[in-house]
Enzyme design. Structure first.
Site, short mmCIF file in Angstrom:
data_model
loop_
_atom_site.label_atom_id
_atom_site.label_comp_id
_atom_site.label_asym_id
_atom_site.label_seq_id
_atom_site.Cartn_x
_atom_site.Cartn_y
_atom_site.Cartn_z
N ILE A 14 0.69 -1.53 -0.25
CA ILE A 14 0.08 0.08 0.02
C ILE A 14 0.81 1.65 -0.28
CG2 ILE A 14 -0.15 0.45 2.81
CD1 ILE A 14 -2.67 0.20 -0.39
N SER A 36 12.27 0.23 6.51
CA SER A 36 11.77 -0.78 5.68
C SER A 36 13.35 -1.58 6.58
CB SER A 36 11.59 -0.45 4.33
OG SER A 36 11.79 -2.43 3.67
N ARG A 37 12.46 -2.80 6.71
CA ARG A 37 13.35 -3.72 7.82
C ARG A 37 14.08 -4.60 6.15
NH1 ARG A 37 9.78 -7.49 10.88
NH2 ARG A 37 8.54 -7.17 7.92
N LYS A 91 -5.31 1.96 7.95
CA LYS A 91 -5.81 1.36 8.32
C LYS A 91 -5.85 -0.55 8.56
CE LYS A 91 -8.03 -1.58 6.18
NZ LYS A 91 -7.68 -2.73 4.91
N ASP A 169 -9.79 -7.54 7.45
CA ASP A 169 -8.73 -6.49 6.98
C ASP A 169 -9.47 -5.65 5.71
OD1 ASP A 169 -5.66 -5.41 7.26
OD2 ASP A 169 -6.53 -5.84 4.91
P1 NAP Z 1 2.71 -5.10 3.65
O1 NAP Z 1 2.53 -5.39 1.41
O2 NAP Z 1 2.45 -6.62 4.11
O3 NAP Z 1 3.43 -4.54 3.55
C1 NAP Z 1 4.08 -4.04 5.08
C2 NAP Z 1 5.29 -3.98 5.17
O4 NAP Z 1 5.69 -3.24 6.58
C3 NAP Z 1 5.91 -4.73 4.73
O5 NAP Z 1 6.45 -5.21 3.48
C4 NAP Z 1 7.64 -4.56 6.04
O6 NAP Z 1 7.90 -4.25 4.69
C5 NAP Z 1 7.16 -3.34 6.94
N1 NAP Z 1 6.62 -4.70 8.70
C6 NAP Z 1 5.85 -5.63 8.55
N2 NAP Z 1 5.87 -6.41 9.60
C7 NAP Z 1 6.78 -5.46 10.36
C8 NAP Z 1 7.02 -5.32 11.51
N3 NAP Z 1 6.93 -6.11 12.32
N4 NAP Z 1 7.74 -3.94 11.77
C9 NAP Z 1 8.00 -3.26 11.04
N5 NAP Z 1 7.81 -3.13 9.40
C10 NAP Z 1 6.76 -4.38 9.12
O7 NAP Z 1 0.92 -5.09 3.90
P2 NAP Z 1 0.30 -4.50 2.73
O8 NAP Z 1 -0.66 -4.71 2.22
O9 NAP Z 1 1.19 -2.99 2.47
O10 NAP Z 1 -1.02 -4.22 4.33
C11 NAP Z 1 -0.05 -2.70 5.18
C12 NAP Z 1 -0.79 -2.03 6.22
O11 NAP Z 1 -1.91 -1.08 5.11
C13 NAP Z 1 -2.14 -2.63 5.91
O12 NAP Z 1 -2.68 -2.65 7.63
C14 NAP Z 1 -3.70 -2.94 5.99
O13 NAP Z 1 -4.55 -3.66 6.00
C15 NAP Z 1 -3.23 -1.94 4.71
N6 NAP Z 1 -4.02 -1.57 3.50
C16 NAP Z 1 -3.99 -1.96 2.41
C17 NAP Z 1 -4.39 -2.63 1.39
C18 NAP Z 1 -4.17 -3.32 0.01
O14 NAP Z 1 -4.54 -2.99 -0.76
N7 NAP Z 1 -3.41 -4.58 0.90
C19 NAP Z 1 -5.19 -1.47 1.44
C20 NAP Z 1 -5.91 0.01 2.06
C21 NAP Z 1 -4.48 -0.16 3.49
P3 NAP Z 1 10.22 -4.23 5.44
O15 NAP Z 1 9.38 -6.06 5.35
O16 NAP Z 1 10.23 -4.39 4.62
O17 NAP Z 1 9.78 -4.39 6.50
#
Ligand code: NAP
Length: 311
Positions: A14, A36-37, A91, A169
């Site tokens: 996102i 980003s880790r 969110k 989610d």
């Molecule tokens: P994602 O692709 O898994 O990205 C989250 C990023 O956060 C990971 O790439 C990771 O990057 C970092 N992360 C993960 N665990 C962590 C930790 N323990 N400490 C620090 N950083 C950490 O997930 P996403 O889809 O972007 O979703 C993230 C949030 O946005 C969620 O709450 C989701 O509900 C919301 N969201 C998502 C969407 C969607 O369509 N995907 C839409 C709207 C909102 P590193 O490993 O590089 O640190």
């Protein structure tokens, strides 16, 4: 006017898809850091492997968007608020209601803005639906929030961990829209949560609601195992015979079968406009109601065990 320097913490799907372009498109914002880790980010923008490292660097940051999975958001937000940074939370804002309440308390008296973001609420069709339903009595409601988890959350194991919300989610997006358009209080009264036998969060849920402004069935169906295109729809009938349908995640509105025009700037540009306005006004916007509905579904829900899920 001096740009507002902002960092993105948690650089995943996102952040890359929506936050980076929305920040780039806002004349007052300048992306000044990413965390980003794995070292992911934007060329030319300093990238840190932890938020603490970013906070210790002398970057002149004023704000952050926290776009990690929800489980780590509270601890990161707390550190950022204590460092005097305005915080925008993806969110769901936190995993528990107590955590978001604590963050809200922490900002009081600190001149720091806290924003809970509910991106689906920022569709112009949602505002138009709210207007159409204002003051009405509701005859029935069917929320259908079905999508393919393998398409929308590929490999995101965190989503099926405890505190990962599972199908809630995306489902919380539907609840966030309901909190904008439903013309009265809405309560969860029954829920069945379906947990894969090898996971800690539900893959599907059937929820029944009640409301003092409704007479008939109010139902929500959430499903992560839906193939052949998403169904993100809310259908509501009013006691005086209006049939309202919000389609495609709240982006399209039909009333009595007729498409309604609703123009706007887009979900994330609108969220960032709101964030900058809140910062300028030294105000916070903390809306916990969509999270409360999820919490209530977990509090009231029956648990059913279903087939194991693997990617
Ligand atoms: P994602 O692709 O898994 O990205 C989250 C990023 O956060 C990971 O790439 C990771 O990057 C970092 N992360 C993960 N665990 C962590 C930790 N323990 N400490 C620090 N950083 C950490 O997930 P996403 O889809 O972007 O979703 C993230 C949030 O946005 C969620 O709450 C989701 O509900 C919301 N969201 C998502 C969407 C969607 O369509 N995907 C839409 C709207 C909102 P590193 O490993 O590089 O640190």
């Amino acid at each position: 006017m001096r740009p507002l320097r902002i960092g993105i913490i948690g650089f995943g799907k996102i952040a890359a898809d929506q936050h980076v372009p929305a920040i780039a498109g806002h004349p007052r914002l300048e992306l000044a850091a990413t965390v980003s880790r794995q070292g992911k980010g934007v060329e030319g923008v300093p990238c840190f492997t932890s938020h603490q490292e970013m906070l210790e660097a002398d970057l002149g940051l004023e704000a952050v968007a926290i776009t990690t999975p929800p489980g780590v958001r509270y601890a990161i937000a707390r550190d950022c608020i204590e460092a005097g940074l305005h915080c925008s939370l993806e969110k769901p804002p936190t995993v528990t209601l107590s955590e978001i309440e604590d963050l809200a308390c922490l900002t009081e008296g600190r001149q720091v803005t806290l924003q809970t973001t509910w991106h689906s609420q920022h569709n112009p069709a949602v505002a138009a639906a709210a207007q159409a339903l204002a003051g009405k009595r509701i005859a029935s409601m069917q929320v259908t929030w079905h999508e393919d988890v393998r398409k929308w959350h590929p490999g995101q194991d965190w989503i099926f961990e405890a505190g990962g919300f599972g199908v809630f989610d995306p489902g919380i997006n539907a609840f966030s829209i309901l909190m904008k358009i439903f013309p009265g209080a809405l309560f969860v009264c029954e829920a069945e949560l379906r947990f894969p036998e090898n996971r800690q969060a539900p893959i599907a849920a059937e929820i029944a609601c009640t409301s003092p402004v409704a007479d008939g069935d109010l139902r929500c169906s959430l499903n992560f195992l839906h193939s052949g295109g998403e169904a993100w729809n809310i259908d509501i009938s009013t006691a005086d015979g209006i049939r309202l349908s919000l389609r495609e995640g709240g982006s399209k509105l039909e009333i009595d079968g007729a498409p309604q025009s609703a123009e706007g700037e887009g979900e994330y540009p609108s969220l960032y406009r709101e964030f900058v306005d809140l910062i300028d006004a030294r105000r916070s916007l903390v809306d916990v109601r969509p999270l409360s509905l999820v919490a209530d579904a977990f509090l009231l829900g029956r648990r059913a065990t279903v087939e194991a899920f693997d990617w």
